[in-house]
Design an enzyme around this catalytic site. Structure first.
Site, PDB file in Angstrom:
ATOM      1  N   HIS A 120       0.785  -1.128   0.033  1.00 24.47           N
ATOM      2  CA  HIS A 120      -0.200   0.114   0.031  1.00 24.47           C
ATOM      3  C   HIS A 120       0.751   1.369   0.021  1.00 24.47           C
ATOM      4  CE1 HIS A 120       0.469  -0.076   4.631  1.00 24.47           C
ATOM      5  NE2 HIS A 120       0.503   1.130   4.528  1.00 24.47           N
ATOM      6  N   ASP A 150       0.033  -7.624   1.382  1.00 21.66           N
ATOM      7  CA  ASP A 150       0.246  -6.250   1.524  1.00 21.66           C
ATOM      8  C   ASP A 150       1.746  -6.226   1.500  1.00 21.66           C
ATOM      9  OD1 ASP A 150      -0.035  -3.560   1.480  1.00 21.66           O
ATOM     10  OD2 ASP A 150      -0.034  -3.364   3.745  1.00 21.66           O
ATOM     11  N   GLY A 221       3.382   6.534   8.022  1.00 19.23           N
ATOM     12  CA  GLY A 221       5.031   6.665   7.516  1.00 19.23           C
ATOM     13  C   GLY A 221       5.727   5.610   8.052  1.00 19.23           C
ATOM     14  N   ASN A 222       5.024   4.983   9.066  1.00 14.23           N
ATOM     15  CA  ASN A 222       5.899   3.957   9.488  1.00 14.23           C
ATOM     16  C   ASN A 222       5.758   2.492   8.647  1.00 14.23           C
ATOM     17  OD1 ASN A 222       5.665   5.115  12.913  1.00 14.23           O
ATOM     18  ND2 ASN A 222       7.443   3.833  12.265  1.00 14.23           N
ATOM     19  N   SER A 223       4.727   2.542   7.829  1.00  8.69           N
ATOM     20  CA  SER A 223       4.375   1.456   7.156  1.00  8.69           C
ATOM     21  C   SER A 223       5.341   0.922   6.237  1.00  8.69           C
ATOM     22  CB  SER A 223       3.108   1.796   6.195  1.00  8.69           C
ATOM     23  OG  SER A 223       1.959   1.814   6.786  1.00  8.69           O
ATOM     24  N   LEU A 278      -7.339 -24.766  -0.412  1.00  7.49           N
ATOM     25  CA  LEU A 278      -8.297 -25.872  -0.038  1.00  7.49           C
ATOM     26  C   LEU A 278      -9.693 -26.000  -0.556  1.00  7.49           C
ATOM     27  CD1 LEU A 278      -8.037 -28.662   1.801  1.00  7.49           C
ATOM     28  CD2 LEU A 278      -8.970 -27.025   3.684  1.00  7.49           C
ATOM     29  N   VAL A 280     -12.758 -24.203   0.871  1.00  6.86           N
ATOM     30  CA  VAL A 280     -13.969 -24.779   1.780  1.00  6.86           C
ATOM     31  C   VAL A 280     -14.095 -23.264   2.444  1.00  6.86           C
ATOM     32  CG1 VAL A 280     -13.275 -27.116   2.615  1.00  6.86           C
ATOM     33  CG2 VAL A 280     -12.007 -25.089   3.775  1.00  6.86           C
ATOM     34  N   ILE A 282     -15.547 -21.703   6.075  1.00  5.30           N
ATOM     35  CA  ILE A 282     -15.512 -22.003   7.374  1.00  5.30           C
ATOM     36  C   ILE A 282     -16.194 -21.048   8.135  1.00  5.30           C
ATOM     37  CG2 ILE A 282     -13.283 -23.637   6.811  1.00  5.30           C
ATOM     38  CD1 ILE A 282     -11.526 -21.423   7.881  1.00  5.30           C
TER      39      ILE A 282
END
Length: 482
Positions: A120, A150, A221-223, A278, A280, A282
């Site tokens: 992002h 991400d 900004g830490n992302s 798989l 399914v 759930i």
């Protein structure tokens, strides 16, 4: 005499307090050495997006945009439009302007210039600029991106770069000290610390990442920046925060480095990521369901639906089975299953330990390849959205395609019918069961599949218009995703 004794007691108490304070200070970790060693490999990432404007100041708009067709004439004039014609046909010129789009962090994983960050941070960018610790700014090429986790891998043209030490997120324990380095609000190389609050967290619409929860202060900004353990090894990538204010509120989430490195290697080698599938649908096993299935505790993944021709169907899995373990790993919560399956190489054989009709047994399954487009497998044979679709996980509603008779009754040519609704953005917007959704964010809703694709691309942090038809009357409602 008493005065002298009192003074002596005060002196002794002060010495004791000083000693205790010193002892406590010695017990607290010192992060200085870690930061000096790790910070040079952390980078600042900014992006540029080319935006088209008209020469008279209006933004260039596509006259065929469905949102424009719904716009009253007076608003078309406001946006520089003349009877639905773009400005360059009304006398103006289309100009392009570069605008800063986002600011984030990343870290160097190889000395020849490969960088790991969040998808992002760089998604939709026309130009990516990486600023190194020595203040050099270099243009980066996007090697590959994986929206499901991400994650994105970048490459800059440089050599002999400092790199981070890669650790193992599997060895993390709750309560362990961790440190983040990044660029919150553009303040480069900011250092924050905290502890691991929880492991294996599942977040809405993130089925393939078992997040590390921390109380490390993380802000915009830490992302994409690294999360270190006390040995200076990267154990996670800071990715998300839970907030009601837009800023840090004590809940931060990081992508485990074990997951990230696997994704990064696949992106570098193939440009895309292959995941196990798989097939399914759930649901969680609560206390009452556990009792009804003869389980000692509320654990496992209850199979609500087996998709036709899926690996699960070929393995003989049935609706009502409870998967207790996958490939030897116990499933405590249903959200554990997608994490385990997604990391299995397609074509590999895995063993599921299940309970069926009160009896435990093992089933071998050949894991399939998760389709690039999950829309078709998230809509059932009758055109209903399933519990794992973005419509449910983002909007928290269940919808179905309209029959011709239902379209006639609702007086609509297109749309989907809202069948059920839970607490979430759609409920907050005022959506009700029985409403027909015809437009979302300016895009026409023709089917459950089309709504699924629109929902996946909805912006967060601002309101978008949603048109519904209720009892024959069209209504616009503001939908906001936090």
């Amino acid at each position: 005499m008493l005065r002298k004794m009192y003074q002596t007691w005060i002196a002794v108490a002060c010495v004791a307090l000083a000693f205790m304070s010193s002892a406590r200070a010695d017990e607290l970790p010192d992060f200085t050495k870690l930061v000096k060693q790790a910070a040079p490999a952390v980078v600042n990432i900014s992006t540029i997006k080319n935006v088209e404007y008209s020469s008279n100041g209006g933004m260039a708009i596509d006259p065929d945009d469905p949102a424009l067709q719904q716009m009253p004439e007076i608003f078309r004039h406001f946006f520089g439009m003349q009877r639905g014609m773009p400005d360059n046909q009304g006398g103006g010129k289309i100009l392009k302007r570069e605008e800063p789009r986002s600011l984030g962090s990343g870290f160097i994983i190889s000395s020849d210039g490969y960088i790991l960050t969040n998808n992002h941070v760089v998604n939709g960018a026309d130009e990516i600029v990486v600023r190194l610790n020595d203040r050099r700014e270099l243009n980066a090429k996007l090697v590959g991106a994986d929206p499901r986790s991400d994650l994105a891998v970048l490459k800059i043209d440089a050599h002999d770069l400092p790199t981070v030490k890669i650790g193992h997120s599997s060895s993390l324990e709750v309560g362990q000290w961790v440190v983040a380095i990044g660029s919150p609000f553009g303040f480069d190389y900011s250092v924050t610390k905290g502890i691991v609050s929880a492991l294996g967290r599942s977040l809405s619409n993130d089925n393939y990442v078992p997040f590390i929860q921390t109380d490390v202060a993380i802000n915009p900004g830490n992302s994409g920046g690294p999360l270190f353990n006390m040995d200076g090894e990267v154990v996670g990538i800071n990715s998300q925060i839970y907030t009601r204010s837009g800023g840090f509120m004590g809940l931060s989430f990081a992508i485990p480095i074990d997951v990230a490195i696997d994704v990064a290697n696949q992106l570098k080698d193939n440009g895309h990521v292959k995941r196990g599938w798989l097939g399914v649908l759930i649901q969680e096993v609560n206390r009452d369901l556990a009792e009804s299935f003869g389980l000692d505790k509320a654990a496992g993944a209850l199979v609500a639906r087996v998709l036709p021709n899926s690996p699960a169907a070929q393995a003989g899995l049935k609706e009502g089975d409870v998967i207790l373990a996958f490939d030897g790993k116990p499933i405590n919560m249903s959200a554990d299953l997608p994490h385990f399956v997604g990391r299995v190489k397609p074509g590999s054989v895995a063993t599921m330990h299940i309970i069926r009709n009160g009896k435990e047994q093992d089933l071998d399954v050949t894991i399939g390849l998760l389709p690039d487009d999950e829309t078709n497998i998230l809509v059932d044979d009758h055109g209903n959205s399933t519990t794992n679709s973005a419509i449910m996980s983002v909007l928290h509603i269940s919808v179905a395609n309209l029959s011709d008779d239902e379209k006639t009754q609702a007086q609509v040519d297109n749309g989907v019918l809202v069948k059920q609704i839970e607490q979430g953005p759609a409920f907050s917007a005022g959506i009700q069961p029985g409403d027909v959704i015809t437009l979302l964010n300016g895009k026409k809703v023709d089917s459950v599949s089309s709504l699924e694709e629109i929902v996946k691309k909805l912006p967060k942090g601002r309101s978008v218009p949603m048109q519904i038809v209720r009892k024959g009357s069209p209504i616009f409602l503001p939908l906001r995703l936090e």
